[in-house]
Scaffold this motif. Structure first.
Motif, PDB file in Angstrom:
ATOM      1  N   VAL A   9       0.823  -1.211   0.000  1.00  0.00           N
ATOM      2  CA  VAL A   9       0.000   0.000   0.000  1.00  0.00           C
ATOM      3  C   VAL A   9       0.857   1.260   0.000  1.00  0.00           C
ATOM      4  CG1 VAL A   9      -1.737   1.331   1.277  1.00  0.00           C
ATOM      5  CG2 VAL A   9      -1.945  -1.148   1.094  1.00  0.00           C
ATOM      6  N   ILE A  10       1.784   1.371   0.972  1.00  0.00           N
ATOM      7  CA  ILE A  10       2.570   2.609   1.068  1.00  0.00           C
ATOM      8  C   ILE A  10       3.854   2.383   1.858  1.00  0.00           C
ATOM      9  CG2 ILE A  10       1.469   3.416   3.224  1.00  0.00           C
ATOM     10  CD1 ILE A  10       1.519   6.286   2.005  1.00  0.00           C
ATOM     11  N   LYS A  14       7.183   8.839   7.840  1.00  0.00           N
ATOM     12  CA  LYS A  14       6.817   9.344   9.169  1.00  0.00           C
ATOM     13  C   LYS A  14       5.438   8.801   9.549  1.00  0.00           C
ATOM     14  CE  LYS A  14       9.568  13.537   9.342  1.00  0.00           C
ATOM     15  NZ  LYS A  14      10.424  13.276   8.187  1.00  0.00           N
ATOM     16  N   LEU A  15       5.120   8.935  10.824  1.00  0.00           N
ATOM     17  CA  LEU A  15       3.865   8.399  11.347  1.00  0.00           C
ATOM     18  C   LEU A  15       2.646   8.963  10.609  1.00  0.00           C
ATOM     19  CD1 LEU A  15       3.492   6.340  13.623  1.00  0.00           C
ATOM     20  CD2 LEU A  15       2.858   8.215  15.115  1.00  0.00           C
ATOM     21  N   PHE A  65       1.498  -3.481   4.129  1.00  0.00           N
ATOM     22  CA  PHE A  65       0.885  -4.443   3.214  1.00  0.00           C
ATOM     23  C   PHE A  65      -0.511  -4.769   3.740  1.00  0.00           C
ATOM     24  CE2 PHE A  65       5.466  -5.228   3.466  1.00  0.00           C
ATOM     25  CZ  PHE A  65       5.835  -4.976   2.152  1.00  0.00           C
ATOM     26  N   ARG A  66      -1.526  -4.487   2.908  1.00  0.00           N
ATOM     27  CA  ARG A  66      -2.912  -4.758   3.324  1.00  0.00           C
ATOM     28  C   ARG A  66      -3.238  -6.231   3.088  1.00  0.00           C
ATOM     29  NH1 ARG A  66      -5.554  -1.734  -0.140  1.00  0.00           N
ATOM     30  NH2 ARG A  66      -5.696   0.181   1.076  1.00  0.00           N
ATOM     31  N   GLY A  70      -8.691  -2.811   6.388  1.00  0.00           N
ATOM     32  CA  GLY A  70      -8.255  -2.267   7.669  1.00  0.00           C
ATOM     33  C   GLY A  70      -7.254  -3.126   8.438  1.00  0.00           C
ATOM     34  N   ARG A  71      -6.718  -4.173   7.789  1.00  0.00           N
ATOM     35  CA  ARG A  71      -5.752  -5.078   8.449  1.00  0.00           C
ATOM     36  C   ARG A  71      -4.441  -5.057   7.678  1.00  0.00           C
ATOM     37  NH1 ARG A  71      -9.197  -6.123  12.854  1.00  0.00           N
ATOM     38  NH2 ARG A  71     -11.146  -5.520  11.898  1.00  0.00           N
ATOM     39  N   TYR A  72      -3.341  -4.846   8.401  1.00  0.00           N
ATOM     40  CA  TYR A  72      -2.056  -4.664   7.739  1.00  0.00           C
ATOM     41  C   TYR A  72      -0.924  -5.473   8.379  1.00  0.00           C
ATOM     42  CZ  TYR A  72      -4.023  -0.580   5.345  1.00  0.00           C
ATOM     43  OH  TYR A  72      -4.795   0.248   4.568  1.00  0.00           O
ATOM     44  N   LEU A  73       0.005  -5.885   7.527  1.00  0.00           N
ATOM     45  CA  LEU A  73       1.320  -6.333   7.979  1.00  0.00           C
ATOM     46  C   LEU A  73       2.251  -5.157   7.750  1.00  0.00           C
ATOM     47  CD1 LEU A  73       1.556  -9.867   6.297  1.00  0.00           C
ATOM     48  CD2 LEU A  73       0.784  -9.310   8.613  1.00  0.00           C
TER      49      LEU A  73
END
Length: 197
Positions: A9-10, A14-15, A65-66, A70-73
């Motif tokens: 995804v991105i 930064k936060l 990584f989606r 709404g769930r990511y690694l």
């Protein structure tokens, strides 16, 4: 969770660049040569999802990584080995700590470490951080194909001793090369990422 559906995804510097829709995410942390990206690629059955390199320390941003809505690694910057300027290392450290200390959707931490070197200073620092922040921790002892069965058992025992006193901590051996331990890892991630029924 179907980890094979994971998609990049991105890369967040930064936060504020992190995905705003995240409900739960699991971060993978480890030294630059521990096999972190390989573990993510093995889990997702996607050889090039997380970039691996012969030059340790190529992951310099926080990569998301989606795996579901709404769930990511999350692949955190590798640490402690990379041949990069000290200033860059210091910047990583600041962003890493900021992410770990303030990222609300963070549901668990996977600490990736080479089974032949349990634990280095960075690993102990991450274990201590998980202890202080009461964050669930799962230790992945990678490259287990490099040791005989007895060596693997010794390393697991050593790791368990280091994790004593941590309320929600687990450890397993793992081999990207032989795809060993993927089911155990998936099960642990499911516990953290599956939406509450």
């Amino acid at each position: 969770m179907n980890y094979q559906r994971a998609e990049f995804v991105i890369s967040a510097a930064k936060l504020r660049d992190c995905p705003p829709d995240s409900l739960a995410e699991v971060a993978f942390a480890g030294r630059s040569n521990a096999g972190k990206s390989s573990a993510i690629n093995t889990l997702t059955r996607q050889g090039q999802l997380a970039r691996t390199s012969k030059t340790p320390g190529r992951t310099q941003l926080i990569n998301f990584f989606r795996v579901a809505e709404g769930r990511y690694l999350v692949d955190l910057p590798g640490y402690g080995y990379a041949k990069v300027p000290l200033k860059v290392k210091d910047d990583w450290q600041v962003h890493l700590e900021h992410y770990l200390n303030t990222r609300e959707p963070l549901a668990g931490l996977v600490l990736v470490t080479d089974i032949r070197h349990v634990f280095k200073d960075f690993d102990l620092m991450m274990i201590d951080w998980a202890r202080q922040n009461q964050l669930p921790l799962h230790v992945l002892l990678t490259k287990s194909d490099k040791l005989k069965r007895g060596g693997v058992q010794d390393a697991l025992q050593k790791a368990r001793l280091a994790l004593e006193g941590l309320e929600d901590a687990s450890v397993q051996s793992f081999s990207s090369l032989k795809r060993l331990g993927v089911d155990v890892l998936s099960q642990r991630l499911d516990e953290w990422l599956e939406p509450a029924q």
